[in-house]
Scaffold this motif. Structure first.
Motif, PDB file in Angstrom:
ATOM      1  N   VAL A  66      -6.667   6.269  13.433  1.00 19.02           N
ATOM      2  CA  VAL A  66      -5.437   6.366  12.156  1.00 19.02           C
ATOM      3  C   VAL A  66      -5.844   5.801  11.212  1.00 19.02           C
ATOM      4  O   VAL A  66      -5.905   6.338   9.885  1.00 19.02           O
ATOM      5  N   ARG A  67      -6.437   4.603  11.203  1.00 19.82           N
ATOM      6  CA  ARG A  67      -6.982   3.744  10.100  1.00 19.82           C
ATOM      7  C   ARG A  67      -8.013   4.618   9.211  1.00 19.82           C
ATOM      8  O   ARG A  67      -7.901   4.779   7.958  1.00 19.82           O
ATOM      9  N   GLN A  68      -8.862   5.106   9.905  1.00 20.52           N
ATOM     10  CA  GLN A  68      -9.929   6.069   9.188  1.00 20.52           C
ATOM     11  C   GLN A  68      -9.188   7.430   8.528  1.00 20.52           C
ATOM     12  O   GLN A  68      -9.612   7.657   7.427  1.00 20.52           O
ATOM     13  N   ALA A  69      -8.298   7.835   9.378  1.00 20.73           N
ATOM     14  CA  ALA A  69      -7.743   9.047   8.715  1.00 20.73           C
ATOM     15  C   ALA A  69      -7.055   8.658   7.608  1.00 20.73           C
ATOM     16  O   ALA A  69      -6.925   9.478   6.338  1.00 20.73           O
ATOM     17  N   LEU A  70      -6.042   7.579   7.498  1.00 19.11           N
ATOM     18  CA  LEU A  70      -5.427   7.330   6.490  1.00 19.11           C
ATOM     19  C   LEU A  70      -6.192   6.855   4.997  1.00 19.11           C
ATOM     20  O   LEU A  70      -5.991   7.254   4.014  1.00 19.11           O
ATOM     21  N   ALA A  71      -7.436   6.223   5.646  1.00 11.70           N
ATOM     22  CA  ALA A  71      -8.478   6.205   4.348  1.00 11.70           C
ATOM     23  C   ALA A  71      -8.856   7.361   3.724  1.00 11.70           C
ATOM     24  O   ALA A  71      -9.024   7.262   2.610  1.00 11.70           O
ATOM     25  N   GLU A  72      -9.039   8.380   4.532  1.00 14.55           N
ATOM     26  CA  GLU A  72      -9.584   9.483   3.948  1.00 14.55           C
ATOM     27  C   GLU A  72      -8.506  10.332   3.058  1.00 14.55           C
ATOM     28  O   GLU A  72      -8.918  10.903   2.110  1.00 14.55           O
ATOM     29  N   LEU A  73      -7.500  10.186   3.688  1.00 12.72           N
ATOM     30  CA  LEU A  73      -6.275  10.830   2.989  1.00 12.72           C
ATOM     31  C   LEU A  73      -6.161  10.081   1.597  1.00 12.72           C
ATOM     32  O   LEU A  73      -5.514  10.775   0.603  1.00 12.72           O
ATOM     33  N   GLU A  74      -6.013   8.671   1.617  1.00 13.47           N
ATOM     34  CA  GLU A  74      -5.904   8.171   0.518  1.00 13.47           C
ATOM     35  C   GLU A  74      -7.216   8.618  -0.550  1.00 13.47           C
ATOM     36  O   GLU A  74      -6.737   8.621  -1.959  1.00 13.47           O
ATOM     37  N   ALA A  75      -8.208   8.672  -0.049  1.00 13.34           N
ATOM     38  CA  ALA A  75      -9.467   9.062  -1.004  1.00 13.34           C
ATOM     39  C   ALA A  75      -9.226  10.478  -1.650  1.00 13.34           C
ATOM     40  O   ALA A  75      -9.506  10.627  -2.439  1.00 13.34           O
ATOM     41  N   GLU A  76      -8.295  11.394  -0.841  1.00 16.51           N
ATOM     42  CA  GLU A  76      -8.007  12.753  -1.429  1.00 16.51           C
ATOM     43  C   GLU A  76      -6.836  12.619  -2.578  1.00 16.51           C
ATOM     44  O   GLU A  76      -6.287  13.644  -2.866  1.00 16.51           O
ATOM     45  N   GLY A  77      -6.147  11.525  -2.362  1.00 16.47           N
ATOM     46  CA  GLY A  77      -5.031  11.220  -3.263  1.00 16.47           C
ATOM     47  C   GLY A  77      -3.814  11.818  -2.464  1.00 16.47           C
ATOM     48  O   GLY A  77      -2.711  12.044  -3.253  1.00 16.47           O
ATOM     49  N   LEU A  78      -3.738  12.016  -1.091  1.00 23.34           N
ATOM     50  CA  LEU A  78      -2.492  12.778  -0.540  1.00 23.34           C
ATOM     51  C   LEU A  78      -1.727  11.470  -0.041  1.00 23.34           C
ATOM     52  O   LEU A  78      -0.436  11.697   0.297  1.00 23.34           O
ATOM     53  N   VAL A  79      -2.051  10.120   0.007  1.00 23.75           N
ATOM     54  CA  VAL A  79      -1.380   9.224   0.499  1.00 23.75           C
ATOM     55  C   VAL A  79      -1.586   8.100  -0.555  1.00 23.75           C
ATOM     56  O   VAL A  79      -2.607   8.178  -1.254  1.00 23.75           O
ATOM     57  N   ARG A  80      -0.879   7.296  -0.562  1.00 22.90           N
ATOM     58  CA  ARG A  80      -1.340   6.003  -1.827  1.00 22.90           C
ATOM     59  C   ARG A  80      -0.619   4.717  -1.155  1.00 22.90           C
ATOM     60  O   ARG A  80       0.255   4.569  -0.318  1.00 22.90           O
ATOM     61  N   ARG A  81      -1.539   3.375  -1.626  1.00 23.19           N
ATOM     62  CA  ARG A  81      -0.925   2.251  -1.323  1.00 23.19           C
ATOM     63  C   ARG A  81       0.449   1.810  -1.922  1.00 23.19           C
ATOM     64  O   ARG A  81       0.477   2.291  -3.205  1.00 23.19           O
ATOM     65  N   PHE A  82       0.957   0.811  -1.467  1.00 29.18           N
ATOM     66  CA  PHE A  82       2.202   0.279  -2.274  1.00 29.18           C
ATOM     67  C   PHE A  82       2.133  -1.310  -1.971  1.00 29.18           C
ATOM     68  O   PHE A  82       1.276  -1.642  -1.043  1.00 29.18           O
ATOM     69  N   GLU A  83       3.015  -2.082  -2.147  1.00 23.83           N
ATOM     70  CA  GLU A  83       3.374  -3.439  -2.013  1.00 23.83           C
ATOM     71  C   GLU A  83       3.452  -3.674  -0.602  1.00 23.83           C
ATOM     72  O   GLU A  83       3.149  -5.167  -0.182  1.00 23.83           O
ATOM     73  N   GLY A  84       4.081  -2.975   0.141  1.00 25.20           N
ATOM     74  CA  GLY A  84       4.261  -3.104   1.633  1.00 25.20           C
ATOM     75  C   GLY A  84       3.393  -2.843   2.388  1.00 25.20           C
ATOM     76  O   GLY A  84       2.374  -2.562   2.201  1.00 25.20           O
ATOM     77  N   ARG A  85       3.576  -2.976   3.645  1.00 24.02           N
ATOM     78  CA  ARG A  85       2.650  -2.408   4.841  1.00 24.02           C
ATOM     79  C   ARG A  85       2.600  -1.098   4.756  1.00 24.02           C
ATOM     80  O   ARG A  85       3.509  -0.235   4.611  1.00 24.02           O
ATOM     81  N   GLY A  86       1.266  -0.386   5.248  1.00 20.52           N
ATOM     82  CA  GLY A  86       1.021   1.024   5.347  1.00 20.52           C
ATOM     83  C   GLY A  86       0.578   1.689   4.216  1.00 20.52           C
ATOM     84  O   GLY A  86       0.524   0.778   3.054  1.00 20.52           O
ATOM     85  N   VAL A  87       0.959   3.111   4.221  1.00 22.32           N
ATOM     86  CA  VAL A  87       0.742   3.921   2.762  1.00 22.32           C
ATOM     87  C   VAL A  87       1.897   4.759   2.803  1.00 22.32           C
ATOM     88  O   VAL A  87       2.636   4.746   3.565  1.00 22.32           O
ATOM     89  N   LEU A  88       2.011   5.253   1.638  1.00 21.41           N
ATOM     90  CA  LEU A  88       3.266   6.434   1.216  1.00 21.41           C
ATOM     91  C   LEU A  88       2.786   7.621   1.431  1.00 21.41           C
ATOM     92  O   LEU A  88       1.590   7.873   0.705  1.00 21.41           O
ATOM     93  N   ALA A  89       3.483   8.563   1.909  1.00 20.99           N
ATOM     94  CA  ALA A  89       3.152  10.152   1.792  1.00 20.99           C
ATOM     95  C   ALA A  89       3.260  10.525   0.385  1.00 20.99           C
ATOM     96  O   ALA A  89       4.143  10.216  -0.269  1.00 20.99           O
ATOM     97  N   GLY A  90       2.346  11.484  -0.028  1.00 22.44           N
ATOM     98  CA  GLY A  90       2.210  12.028  -1.258  1.00 22.44           C
ATOM     99  C   GLY A  90       1.980  11.172  -2.263  1.00 22.44           C
ATOM    100  O   GLY A  90       1.731   9.980  -2.290  1.00 22.44           O
ATOM    101  N   ARG A  91       2.524  11.828  -3.496  1.00 20.86           N
ATOM    102  CA  ARG A  91       2.050  11.313  -5.057  1.00 20.86           C
ATOM    103  C   ARG A  91       3.230  10.528  -5.490  1.00 20.86           C
ATOM    104  O   ARG A  91       2.750   9.971  -6.551  1.00 20.86           O
ATOM    105  N   ALA A  92       4.445  10.653  -5.239  1.00 19.25           N
ATOM    106  CA  ALA A  92       5.444  10.300  -5.750  1.00 19.25           C
ATOM    107  C   ALA A  92       6.538   9.898  -4.721  1.00 19.25           C
ATOM    108  O   ALA A  92       6.423  10.291  -3.473  1.00 19.25           O
ATOM    109  N   GLY A  93       7.616   9.165  -5.043  1.00 17.83           N
ATOM    110  CA  GLY A  93       8.858   8.993  -4.254  1.00 17.83           C
ATOM    111  C   GLY A  93       8.591   7.715  -3.270  1.00 17.83           C
ATOM    112  O   GLY A  93       7.565   7.317  -3.039  1.00 17.83           O
ATOM    113  N   GLY A  94       9.840   7.412  -2.722  1.00 17.79           N
ATOM    114  CA  GLY A  94       9.726   6.238  -1.779  1.00 17.79           C
ATOM    115  C   GLY A  94       9.605   4.757  -2.430  1.00 17.79           C
ATOM    116  O   GLY A  94       9.890   4.654  -3.539  1.00 17.79           O
TER     117      GLY A  94
END
Length: 346
Positions: A66-94
Protein backbone atom coordinates in the motif's frame (compact mmCIF):
# COMPACT_ATOMS: atom_id res chain seq x y z
CA UNK A 1 3.45 -10.43 -3.10
CA UNK A 2 3.57 -14.03 -1.87
CA UNK A 3 7.24 -14.85 -1.71
CA UNK A 4 6.91 -17.79 0.70
CA UNK A 5 6.81 -21.47 0.04
CA UNK A 6 3.65 -23.37 -0.73
CA UNK A 7 0.75 -22.50 -3.04
CA UNK A 8 0.25 -18.81 -3.56
CA UNK A 9 -3.37 -18.16 -2.69
CA UNK A 10 -3.26 -14.71 -1.11
CA UNK A 11 -5.84 -12.13 -2.14
CA UNK A 12 -3.43 -10.18 -4.29
CA UNK A 13 -1.79 -12.99 -6.22
CA UNK A 14 -2.89 -14.51 -9.47
CA UNK A 15 -2.33 -14.33 -13.20
CA UNK A 16 -1.84 -10.99 -14.80
CA UNK A 17 -3.80 -9.78 -17.76
CA UNK A 18 -0.67 -8.79 -19.63
CA UNK A 19 1.22 -10.53 -22.38
CA UNK A 20 2.83 -13.15 -20.13
CA UNK A 21 0.24 -15.80 -19.26
CA UNK A 22 0.53 -17.02 -15.70
CA UNK A 23 2.88 -14.21 -14.67
CA UNK A 24 2.07 -12.42 -11.43
CA UNK A 25 1.94 -8.68 -11.01
CA UNK A 26 3.39 -7.36 -7.75
CA UNK A 27 0.78 -6.64 -5.11
CA UNK A 28 1.53 -2.93 -5.11
CA UNK A 29 1.03 -2.78 -8.89
CA UNK A 30 -2.47 -4.22 -8.61
CA UNK A 31 -3.28 -1.78 -5.80
CA UNK A 32 -1.96 1.12 -7.90
CA UNK A 33 -4.15 0.11 -10.84
CA UNK A 34 -7.25 -0.33 -8.68
CA UNK A 35 -6.83 3.03 -6.91
CA UNK A 36 -5.89 4.86 -10.10
CA UNK A 37 -9.06 3.64 -11.80
CA UNK A 38 -11.24 4.75 -8.88
CA UNK A 39 -9.54 8.15 -8.66
CA UNK A 40 -9.86 8.86 -12.37
CA UNK A 41 -13.49 7.71 -12.48
CA UNK A 42 -14.45 9.85 -9.50
CA UNK A 43 -15.70 6.84 -7.52
CA UNK A 44 -13.12 7.67 -4.86
CA UNK A 45 -14.18 11.09 -3.49
CA UNK A 46 -11.71 13.94 -3.81
CA UNK A 47 -10.24 14.86 -0.45
CA UNK A 48 -10.89 11.43 1.09
CA UNK A 49 -8.16 10.54 3.57
CA UNK A 50 -6.29 7.40 2.50
CA UNK A 51 -4.52 5.58 5.33
CA UNK A 52 -2.19 2.63 4.93
CA UNK A 53 -3.82 0.44 7.58
CA UNK A 54 -7.44 0.59 6.38
CA UNK A 55 -6.35 0.26 2.73
CA UNK A 56 -4.24 -2.79 3.59
CA UNK A 57 -7.27 -4.38 5.27
CA UNK A 58 -9.51 -3.66 2.26
CA UNK A 59 -7.01 -5.09 -0.21
CA UNK A 60 -6.07 -8.06 2.00
CA UNK A 61 -2.48 -6.87 1.95
CA UNK A 62 0.29 -5.82 4.28
CA UNK A 63 1.13 -2.11 4.57
CA UNK A 64 4.26 -2.19 2.43
CA UNK A 65 2.51 -2.72 -0.94
CA UNK A 66 0.00 0.00 0.00
CA UNK A 67 2.85 2.36 0.90
CA UNK A 68 4.49 1.73 -2.48
CA UNK A 69 1.21 2.22 -4.31
CA UNK A 70 0.47 5.54 -2.61
CA UNK A 71 4.00 6.78 -3.36
CA UNK A 72 3.51 6.04 -7.06
CA UNK A 73 0.11 7.70 -7.15
CA UNK A 74 1.57 10.73 -5.40
CA UNK A 75 4.25 10.95 -8.08
CA UNK A 76 1.47 10.90 -10.69
CA UNK A 77 -0.34 13.73 -8.92
CA UNK A 78 -3.42 11.62 -8.15
CA UNK A 79 -3.01 11.85 -4.36
CA UNK A 80 -1.30 14.46 -2.22
CA UNK A 81 0.20 14.91 1.20
CA UNK A 82 -1.31 17.10 3.90
CA UNK A 83 -0.55 17.93 7.52
CA UNK A 84 -2.37 14.90 8.93
CA UNK A 85 -1.69 11.18 8.60
CA UNK A 86 -2.03 9.53 5.21
CA UNK A 87 -2.69 11.20 1.87
CA UNK A 88 -5.69 12.88 0.28
CA UNK A 89 -7.41 11.55 -2.82
CA UNK A 90 -7.40 13.81 -5.87
CA UNK A 91 -6.03 17.27 -6.42
CA UNK A 92 -8.57 19.28 -4.40
CA UNK A 93 -10.97 19.07 -1.48
CA UNK A 94 -10.75 17.61 1.98
CA UNK A 95 -9.56 16.37 4.22
CA UNK A 96 -12.67 14.19 4.38
CA UNK A 97 -12.48 11.30 6.85
CA UNK A 98 -14.87 8.59 5.77
CA UNK A 99 -14.77 4.83 6.12
CA UNK A 100 -13.98 3.63 2.62
CA UNK A 101 -15.38 0.40 1.23
CA UNK A 102 -13.74 -2.20 -0.98
CA UNK A 103 -15.97 -1.07 -3.82
CA UNK A 104 -14.83 2.54 -3.53
CA UNK A 105 -11.13 1.69 -3.70
CA UNK A 106 -11.53 -1.05 -6.32
CA UNK A 107 -10.52 -3.87 -3.98
CA UNK A 108 -13.70 -5.88 -4.58
CA UNK A 109 -12.55 -6.73 -8.11
CA UNK A 110 -9.21 -8.11 -6.86
CA UNK A 111 -10.51 -10.71 -4.44
CA UNK A 112 -11.20 -14.05 -6.14
CA UNK A 113 -13.96 -16.13 -4.56
CA UNK A 114 -11.58 -18.91 -3.51
CA UNK A 115 -9.55 -16.46 -1.43
CA UNK A 116 -12.67 -15.09 0.24
CA UNK A 117 -13.82 -18.63 0.99
CA UNK A 118 -10.51 -19.39 2.69
CA UNK A 119 -10.66 -16.18 4.67
CA UNK A 120 -14.22 -16.85 5.87
CA UNK A 121 -13.15 -20.34 6.96
CA UNK A 122 -10.23 -18.93 8.98
CA UNK A 123 -12.46 -16.14 10.30
CA UNK A 124 -14.92 -18.70 11.63
CA UNK A 125 -12.14 -20.82 13.13
CA UNK A 126 -10.77 -17.79 14.97
CA UNK A 127 -14.23 -16.72 16.14
CA UNK A 128 -15.06 -20.18 17.49
CA UNK A 129 -11.97 -19.97 19.72
CA UNK A 130 -12.39 -16.29 20.60
CA UNK A 131 -15.75 -17.14 22.14
CA UNK A 132 -13.83 -19.07 24.83
CA UNK A 133 -10.96 -16.69 25.54
CA UNK A 134 -7.64 -15.36 24.30
CA UNK A 135 -5.55 -17.96 22.48
CA UNK A 136 -2.20 -17.70 20.75
CA UNK A 137 -2.25 -18.08 16.97
CA UNK A 138 0.78 -19.28 15.01
CA UNK A 139 1.18 -17.62 11.63
CA UNK A 140 3.55 -20.36 10.41
CA UNK A 141 1.25 -23.18 11.57
CA UNK A 142 -1.70 -21.42 9.92
CA UNK A 143 0.20 -21.39 6.62
CA UNK A 144 1.02 -25.10 6.92
CA UNK A 145 -2.48 -26.07 8.01
CA UNK A 146 -4.12 -24.46 4.99
CA UNK A 147 -1.22 -25.21 2.58
CA UNK A 148 -0.52 -21.59 1.74
CA UNK A 149 2.55 -19.38 1.84
CA UNK A 150 3.37 -17.59 5.06
CA UNK A 151 2.78 -14.13 3.53
CA UNK A 152 -0.72 -15.28 2.57
CA UNK A 153 -1.30 -16.48 6.14
CA UNK A 154 -0.19 -13.07 7.39
CA UNK A 155 -2.70 -11.38 5.09
CA UNK A 156 -5.48 -13.58 6.49
CA UNK A 157 -4.57 -12.51 10.02
CA UNK A 158 -4.42 -8.87 8.99
CA UNK A 159 -7.96 -9.16 7.66
CA UNK A 160 -9.02 -10.84 10.91
CA UNK A 161 -7.44 -7.98 12.86
CA UNK A 162 -9.43 -5.46 10.83
CA UNK A 163 -12.55 -7.45 11.76
CA UNK A 164 -11.72 -7.26 15.47
CA UNK A 165 -11.01 -10.99 15.85
CA UNK A 166 -7.21 -11.01 16.11
CA UNK A 167 -4.51 -8.77 17.48
CA UNK A 168 -0.74 -8.75 17.65
CA UNK A 169 0.92 -8.47 21.07
CA UNK A 170 4.65 -8.81 21.75
CA UNK A 171 5.27 -10.12 18.21
CA UNK A 172 2.63 -12.87 18.59
CA UNK A 173 -0.89 -13.16 17.19
CA UNK A 174 -3.79 -13.74 19.60
CA UNK A 175 -7.53 -14.16 19.33
CA UNK A 176 -9.52 -11.27 20.84
CA UNK A 177 -12.00 -12.67 23.41
CA UNK A 178 -15.65 -12.20 22.56
CA UNK A 179 -18.31 -13.00 25.15
CA UNK A 180 -21.83 -11.72 25.75
CA UNK A 181 -20.54 -8.67 27.62
CA UNK A 182 -18.19 -7.53 24.87
CA UNK A 183 -20.78 -8.21 22.17
CA UNK A 184 -23.35 -6.15 24.09
CA UNK A 185 -20.80 -3.34 24.50
CA UNK A 186 -20.11 -3.31 20.76
CA UNK A 187 -23.83 -3.12 20.00
CA UNK A 188 -24.24 -0.32 22.52
CA UNK A 189 -21.55 1.65 20.70
CA UNK A 190 -23.35 1.07 17.41
CA UNK A 191 -26.71 2.02 18.94
CA UNK A 192 -25.30 5.37 20.03
CA UNK A 193 -23.62 6.21 16.73
CA UNK A 194 -25.26 4.48 13.76
CA UNK A 195 -28.75 6.06 13.90
CA UNK A 196 -27.21 9.53 14.35
CA UNK A 197 -24.81 8.90 11.46
CA UNK A 198 -27.67 7.71 9.24
CA UNK A 199 -29.71 10.85 9.97
CA UNK A 200 -26.77 12.95 8.80
CA UNK A 201 -26.06 10.73 5.80
CA UNK A 202 -29.65 10.45 4.53
CA UNK A 203 -29.82 13.76 2.61
CA UNK A 204 -26.56 12.97 0.81
CA UNK A 205 -27.28 9.38 -0.24
CA UNK A 206 -26.93 8.98 -4.03
CA UNK A 207 -29.96 7.29 -5.60
CA UNK A 208 -27.81 4.64 -7.41
CA UNK A 209 -26.17 3.58 -4.13
CA UNK A 210 -29.51 3.24 -2.37
CA UNK A 211 -31.05 1.50 -5.38
CA UNK A 212 -28.24 -1.06 -5.56
CA UNK A 213 -28.64 -1.87 -1.86
CA UNK A 214 -32.40 -2.37 -2.30
CA UNK A 215 -31.84 -4.62 -5.31
CA UNK A 216 -29.38 -6.82 -3.41
CA UNK A 217 -31.78 -7.08 -0.50
CA UNK A 218 -34.65 -8.08 -2.80
CA UNK A 219 -32.55 -10.86 -4.32
CA UNK A 220 -31.52 -12.05 -0.87
CA UNK A 221 -35.13 -12.11 0.38
CA UNK A 222 -36.04 -14.47 -2.46
CA UNK A 223 -33.23 -16.88 -1.50
CA UNK A 224 -33.18 -16.55 2.30
CA UNK A 225 -32.12 -18.44 4.40
CA UNK A 226 -29.79 -20.13 1.91
CA UNK A 227 -27.29 -17.30 1.80
CA UNK A 228 -23.51 -17.61 1.87
CA UNK A 229 -21.29 -15.87 4.40
CA UNK A 230 -20.16 -13.57 1.61
CA UNK A 231 -23.79 -12.58 0.88
CA UNK A 232 -24.51 -11.93 4.57
CA UNK A 233 -21.37 -9.78 4.65
CA UNK A 234 -22.61 -7.70 1.73
CA UNK A 235 -26.07 -7.19 3.22
CA UNK A 236 -24.58 -6.03 6.52
CA UNK A 237 -22.13 -3.69 4.80
CA UNK A 238 -24.88 -2.12 2.68
CA UNK A 239 -26.79 -0.85 5.73
CA UNK A 240 -24.09 -0.52 8.36
CA UNK A 241 -21.08 0.62 6.32
CA UNK A 242 -21.83 1.80 2.77
CA UNK A 243 -24.75 4.07 3.62
CA UNK A 244 -23.07 5.46 6.73
CA UNK A 245 -19.94 6.48 4.85
CA UNK A 246 -21.98 9.38 3.45
CA UNK A 247 -22.20 10.85 6.96
CA UNK A 248 -20.36 14.18 6.82
CA UNK A 249 -18.95 13.60 10.32
CA UNK A 250 -16.00 11.31 9.70
CA UNK A 251 -15.42 10.81 13.44
CA UNK A 252 -18.64 8.79 13.62
CA UNK A 253 -17.44 6.44 10.90
CA UNK A 254 -13.98 5.97 12.41
CA UNK A 255 -15.44 5.17 15.83
CA UNK A 256 -17.79 2.58 14.32
CA UNK A 257 -14.86 0.65 12.85
CA UNK A 258 -14.25 -0.65 16.40
CA UNK A 259 -17.56 -2.52 16.32
CA UNK A 260 -16.82 -4.76 13.34
CA UNK A 261 -16.52 -7.88 15.50
CA UNK A 262 -20.28 -7.74 16.09
CA UNK A 263 -20.85 -8.10 12.32
CA UNK A 264 -18.55 -11.13 12.20
CA UNK A 265 -20.14 -12.79 15.21
CA UNK A 266 -23.66 -12.34 13.90
CA UNK A 267 -23.13 -13.81 10.46
CA UNK A 268 -21.25 -16.89 11.71
CA UNK A 269 -23.66 -17.60 14.57
CA UNK A 270 -26.43 -17.44 11.98
CA UNK A 271 -24.79 -20.38 10.19
CA UNK A 272 -23.58 -22.25 13.30
CA UNK A 273 -26.78 -22.20 15.33
CA UNK A 274 -29.63 -21.71 12.87
CA UNK A 275 -30.76 -24.48 10.59
CA UNK A 276 -31.02 -24.01 6.83
CA UNK A 277 -34.74 -23.31 7.08
CA UNK A 278 -34.57 -20.79 9.94
CA UNK A 279 -36.51 -17.59 9.36
CA UNK A 280 -34.69 -14.52 10.68
CA UNK A 281 -36.39 -11.10 10.63
CA UNK A 282 -33.25 -9.07 9.94
CA UNK A 283 -33.99 -8.85 6.21
CA UNK A 284 -37.37 -7.25 6.83
CA UNK A 285 -35.69 -4.88 9.32
CA UNK A 286 -33.15 -3.90 6.65
CA UNK A 287 -36.00 -3.44 4.19
CA UNK A 288 -37.80 -1.03 6.53
CA UNK A 289 -34.63 1.08 6.79
CA UNK A 290 -34.05 1.17 3.02
CA UNK A 291 -37.69 1.89 2.22
CA UNK A 292 -37.75 4.86 4.60
CA UNK A 293 -34.58 6.21 2.99
CA UNK A 294 -36.16 5.75 -0.43
CA UNK A 295 -39.06 7.95 0.70
CA UNK A 296 -36.62 10.59 1.94
CA UNK A 297 -37.56 9.96 5.58
CA UNK A 298 -34.19 10.01 7.30
CA UNK A 299 -35.58 10.23 10.83
CA UNK A 300 -37.86 7.23 10.25
CA UNK A 301 -34.94 5.27 8.80
CA UNK A 302 -32.79 6.14 11.83
CA UNK A 303 -35.51 4.94 14.22
CA UNK A 304 -35.86 1.71 12.23
CA UNK A 305 -32.10 1.24 12.42
CA UNK A 306 -32.15 1.76 16.19
CA UNK A 307 -34.86 -0.88 16.54
CA UNK A 308 -32.92 -3.26 14.33
CA UNK A 309 -29.78 -2.83 16.47
CA UNK A 310 -31.72 -3.46 19.68
CA UNK A 311 -33.18 -6.68 18.27
CA UNK A 312 -29.81 -7.78 16.89
CA UNK A 313 -28.12 -7.14 20.24
CA UNK A 314 -30.57 -9.28 22.19
CA UNK A 315 -30.62 -12.02 19.58
CA UNK A 316 -26.85 -12.05 19.15
CA UNK A 317 -26.11 -12.24 22.88
CA UNK A 318 -28.63 -15.05 23.33
CA UNK A 319 -27.13 -17.03 20.45
CA UNK A 320 -23.60 -16.41 21.63
CA UNK A 321 -24.42 -17.58 25.17
CA UNK A 322 -26.11 -20.69 23.80
CA UNK A 323 -23.07 -21.51 21.69
CA UNK A 324 -20.63 -20.95 24.58
CA UNK A 325 -22.66 -23.31 26.75
CA UNK A 326 -22.10 -26.13 24.27
CA UNK A 327 -19.08 -28.21 23.37
CA UNK A 328 -15.86 -26.42 22.53
CA UNK A 329 -14.55 -26.72 18.98
CA UNK A 330 -11.92 -29.36 18.24
CA UNK A 331 -8.27 -28.29 18.49
CA UNK A 332 -6.51 -26.74 15.52
CA UNK A 333 -2.76 -27.02 14.92
CA UNK A 334 -2.31 -23.27 14.53
CA UNK A 335 -4.23 -22.18 17.66
CA UNK A 336 -2.77 -22.99 21.09
CA UNK A 337 -5.13 -24.98 23.29
CA UNK A 338 -3.94 -23.16 26.41
CA UNK A 339 -5.30 -19.64 26.91
CA UNK A 340 -3.09 -16.71 27.85
CA UNK A 341 -2.51 -16.00 31.53
CA UNK A 342 -4.13 -13.05 33.31
CA UNK A 343 -6.55 -12.14 30.56
CA UNK A 344 -7.49 -15.65 29.50
CA UNK A 345 -11.13 -15.29 30.42
CA UNK A 346 -13.22 -13.60 27.76
Amino acid sequence: MDGGSGPATGPLTGPSSGSMPGARRPAYRRIVEALRGQLLSGDLPEGAVLLEGPLAALFGSSRQPVRQALAELEAEGLVRRFEGRGVLAGRAGGPCRIELTGEQVGAHALEPKADDDLYYRVERELLERALFGRFRVSELALARHHAIGRPSARELLLRARAAGLAEKRDAHWWTVPLDERRLADLYDLRFLLEPAALRLAAPALPAPVLGAARDRLSRAERRFPRLSTRELDTLEEDVHVTLLRFCPNGEFVEALARARASFVCGKHLQHMLCGPDTVDPFLSEHAAILEALGRGEGDVAAEALAGHLRASRDKGCERLGRHRAGARPPPLPYIAEERSGADASP
